[in-house]
Design a protein around this motif. Structure first.
Motif, PDB file in Angstrom:
ATOM      1  N   THR A  20       0.839  -1.206   0.000  1.00  0.00           N
ATOM      2  CA  THR A  20       0.000   0.000   0.000  1.00  0.00           C
ATOM      3  C   THR A  20       0.873   1.255   0.000  1.00  0.00           C
ATOM      4  OG1 THR A  20      -1.763  -1.151   1.197  1.00  0.00           O
ATOM      5  CG2 THR A  20      -1.801   1.260   1.246  1.00  0.00           C
ATOM      6  N   MET A  21       1.923   1.230   0.816  1.00  0.00           N
ATOM      7  CA  MET A  21       2.825   2.377   0.893  1.00  0.00           C
ATOM      8  C   MET A  21       3.552   2.570  -0.436  1.00  0.00           C
ATOM      9  SD  MET A  21       3.213   4.388   3.464  1.00  0.00           S
ATOM     10  CE  MET A  21       3.890   6.032   3.156  1.00  0.00           C
ATOM     11  N   LEU A  22       4.033   1.475  -0.996  1.00  0.00           N
ATOM     12  CA  LEU A  22       4.722   1.537  -2.286  1.00  0.00           C
ATOM     13  C   LEU A  22       3.795   2.088  -3.368  1.00  0.00           C
ATOM     14  CD1 LEU A  22       6.893  -1.330  -3.761  1.00  0.00           C
ATOM     15  CD2 LEU A  22       5.200  -0.187  -5.156  1.00  0.00           C
ATOM     16  N   ASP A  23       2.563   1.580  -3.380  1.00  0.00           N
ATOM     17  CA  ASP A  23       1.587   1.994  -4.388  1.00  0.00           C
ATOM     18  C   ASP A  23       1.285   3.488  -4.265  1.00  0.00           C
ATOM     19  OD1 ASP A  23      -0.168   1.377  -6.538  1.00  0.00           O
ATOM     20  OD2 ASP A  23      -1.861   1.397  -5.164  1.00  0.00           O
ATOM     21  N   GLY A  24       1.210   3.970  -3.024  1.00  0.00           N
ATOM     22  CA  GLY A  24       0.949   5.391  -2.802  1.00  0.00           C
ATOM     23  C   GLY A  24       2.026   6.272  -3.395  1.00  0.00           C
TER      24      GLY A  24
END
Length: 735
Positions: free
Chosen positions: A300-304
């Motif tokens: 999720t953090m990477l995608d953000g």
């Protein structure tokens, strides 16, 4: 083999007692041993003992053993099924248990087939435990018709008001995309429990009805039902769908105020909301505070970061993840591809393959193929297709659509058609992609024929299908056919024309030289013309050299988009084509004063899996010296064949003839052609991707080169493909 072709039967009116119980059975020590089993070997010994003593042939006792074989942590579905099949007269509890385990297994269809067997073969009437399990099985296979039949049977059995069955039905209808039926079931529940509210809130949020989901959350509070962590995950999902950061922050503070238990799933929900709403600062703060993190947290953090264009940080997150699964790689590859960084997307895809850390899945391949489509990298696209075949990956509709799109946009319409006809299942997106491919290659009649075949297969066209059909008519000059399709959209197909369809119609009329009719069409539009509509008219004015209408279209276009540099360029081209060089100079000066710049021409060509990029006037390529030498040779041969440069395609007036020719020769597609003649094998076509519309002079040059050098050139510009061969172009000079 059992199938669902037989309709669900009517159930008997009278029920039989659940089991045959004897008092000594309840106290039998074997039941205690069953409870204490820790592995399948122990259970097998108890099974053998029960068979020897005859205890297994009592339905109640057998149901105890079967439940353990099906539900204990070490259980095996295959073994449980064999146990069940040995029971002479399974009781209702055993039937329900078997349906339950299949509903949660990779074979949910078997759960429905077992239900049918139970109704046909057993004396038992399905009870309030049977229906939730079999309804879940129907939801797992997304079978709306089976779910509706089960709903009817539950009502017939006077169980329609049971809250557990109702909750199962809500889940079923939401899984099948029937929001109205799900909401009707929800409203008919007398006493809704927290699961009822959660199912409806989450279902609405996941299907884009964020406002309604939040409204239900407020109603839930008014009804006095206490929300839990599952509720809040659904509400946060609604905030993320609305992209409402302030509401999302309020929900996070609500969770804290109400003392709702925050587990990893809820923390991930908050993190997802922050990243989707664009607040990486809030997301990073929460991420650093989280004591427990899983692969979802990291991804999720990477995608953000990826979605907000912070690719270096996203790559750092990927590199520091404790475990890199394919979802994390997909997030970054997709982030690159969706933001126009196709080269970076493919570079990361190659890194993934070489690292062998994770195995590419369908999502990876779709993103990589889309990147190939943007770059015109057919060699890499073919390698991906070969990988699909080698790995035995089944072509679903998403992958099929991506392959068709890749081959079409890379210039090989035959291979796109081969993919299309090689698959058995084609949804509306597969058909639409193939129609689009034929359209961009100027094969308008073939596109219309394929549209007719699509309807014969009972696949209903959608809005995108009609955009592609109208584009096909526009590129092929099929004005009569285009008008017919447009006029049939709403009355025949129930699709209200959108702005993209009106733009296609203006483009079609304009290309055909029906400029006055195009203006009349715009004036009668029931919706306000967009910049794409006026842009289509302006582009047509450039083709036909209509200064008056070009100025009208440009004026309207700039009112909607004052910084549209393309509008100035197109109008300038109209002025140049008609010899109005004072107008060219005036526009050029205005662009210089306002800081607007013409989009630079860029052409790409793939050789041996490497993408070579040329800008207009480029001399940065390592082989520039050889390329320009080849270009000089081409010009000499062209002139000896009677070529005269078309100087109306210059953006500004250049007085010296020699400088005019030099400026034209610097166009990026000419550089790419020179490079291709030197480094693409003679047996292969020269494939070029141009970011702008190919100019008339480059079009003439490509035709002549194809004849003089006996080479096939396939050039994709911003709007369509041109296949040059033997001195001719597939567009027949209609583009």
């Amino acid at each position: 083999m059992e199938t669902l072709s037989t309709p669900l039967p009517s159930l008997p009116r009278n029920s039989t007692s659940l089991t045959v119980k004897n008092d000594h059975d309840h106290d039998h020590p074997v039941f205690l041993h069953i409870k204490q089993c820790t592995n399948s070997s122990q259970l097998g010994k108890i099974h053998a003992h029960m068979l020897r003593t005859g205890l297994f042939f009592d339905p109640y006792s057998a149901s105890k053993l079967f439940a353990a074989s099906a539900l204990l942590p070490f259980s095996s579905l295959d073994y449980a099924r064999k146990v069940f099949d040995q029971i002479p007269k399974p009781n209702l509890h055993s039937w329900n248990t078997l349906i339950r385990v299949y509903a949660s297994s990779p074979e949910p269809l078997q759960g429905i087939l077992i239900f049918l067997r139970m109704v046909h073969e057993s004396p038992y009437y399905p009870n309030k435990f049977t229906f939730p399990f079999v309804i879940k099985a129907a939801a797992e296979i997304f079978s709306l018709c089976v779910g509706q039949a089960l709903h009817g049977l539950a009502i017939k059995a006077s169980l329609g008001a049971d809250v557990f069955i109702s909750n199962s039905l809500i889940h079923l209808y939401l899984s099948c995309g029937d929001l109205d039926s799900a909401y009707r079931v929800f409203t008919m529940i007398g006493e809704k429990d927290v699961v009822s509210w959660n199912s409806m809130i989450t279902g609405l949020a996941q299907r884009g009805c964020a406002e309604k989901a939040f409204q239900l959350f407020q109603e839930m509070e008014e009804e006095g039902v206490k929300p839990n962590d599952v509720t809040m995950v659904g509400v946060l999902s609604a905030c993320a769908k609305k992209l409402d950061l302030e509401l999302g922050r309020w929900v996070c503070s609500y969770i804290e105020r109400k003392g709702i238990r925050v587990d990893l799933t809820l923390s991930n929900g908050m993190l997802d909301m922050y990243t989707k709403c664009g607040s990486l600062e809030d997301a990073k703060r929460l991420f650093d505070m989280m004591e427990e993190k899983d692969i979802v947290t990291w991804t999720t953090m990477l995608d953000g970061y990826a979605k907000l264009g912070e690719y270096e940080t996203a790559k750092q997150v990927l590199d520091t993840m404790p475990r890199q699964d394919i979802a994390a790689w997909n997030a970054l590859i997709s982030g690159y591809e969706q933001n126009g960084k196709s080269k970076e997307a493919l570079s990361l895809y190659h890194e993934l393959q070489q690292s062998q850390i994770a195995k590419p899945d369908g999502i990876t391949l779709v993103s990589a193929l889309s990147a190939c489509s943007q770059l015109g990298a057919m060699g890499i696209g073919e390698c991906i297709h070969a990988y699909v075949k080698e790995q035995g990956i089944k072509l679903n509709c998403h992958l099929t659509t991506s392959l068709i799109d890749m081959y079409s946009k890379c210039g090989d319409i035959k291979k796109a058609l081969d993919v299309f006809y090689s698959v058995d299942r084609r949804d509306v997106f597969v058909w639409s992609a193939m129609i689009a491919g034929l359209a961009m290659h100027g094969q308008g009649r073939d596109a219309i024929d394929l549209f007719s075949k699509m309807q014969e297969t009972m696949i209903k066209p959608n809005s995108v299908t009609f955009t592609n059909v109208l584009c096909a008519c526009s590129h092929a000059g099929l004005v009569k056919e285009g008008k017919t399709f447009f006029n049939q959209m709403e009355p025949v197909y129930g699709i209200r024309p959108g702005i993209q369809h009106y733009s296609c119609m203006v483009d079609m009329l304009g290309r055909a030289g029906l400029l006055e009719e195009a203006v009349e069409f715009i004036e009668k539009m029931p919706i306000l013309p967009s910049d794409s509509v006026w842009g289509a008219l302006l582009g047509a004015c450039q083709i036909h050299g209509n200064v008056e209408l070009a100025e009208l279209a440009c004026r309207h276009l700039l009112e909607l988009d004052p910084e549209n540099n393309g509008a100035y360029v197109l109008l300038s081209n109209v002025y140049a084509k008609t010899g109005k060089w004072d107008g060219v100079s005036r526009l050029r000066k205005h662009m210089r004063v306002t800081g607007l710049k013409k989009e630079q021409g860029c052409s790409r060509i793939e050789v041996n899996g490497v993408i070579h990029e040329f800008l207009a006037g480029d001399n940065c390529h390592p082989l520039s010296k050889e390329i320009y030498s080849k270009l000089d040779e081409i010009v000499v041969r062209l002139k000896s064949a009677g070529y005269v440069p078309n100087k109306s395609h210059l953006l500004q007036l250049i007085e010296e003839d020699e400088m005019q020719e030099h400026a034209l020769n610097l166009h990026s597609e000419k550089l790419a052609i020179a490079f291709g003649l030197q480094y693409v094998e003679v047996s292969q076509p020269i494939r070029i991707i141009k970011n702008l519309r190919v100019c008339g002079d480059c079009h003439s040059v490509a035709k002549l080169v194809s004849r003089l050098y006996n080479r096939e050139i396939i050039l994709r510009d911003r709007y369509r493909f041109h296949h040059f061969s033997g001195g001719n172009c597939s567009c027949k000079d209609y583009w």
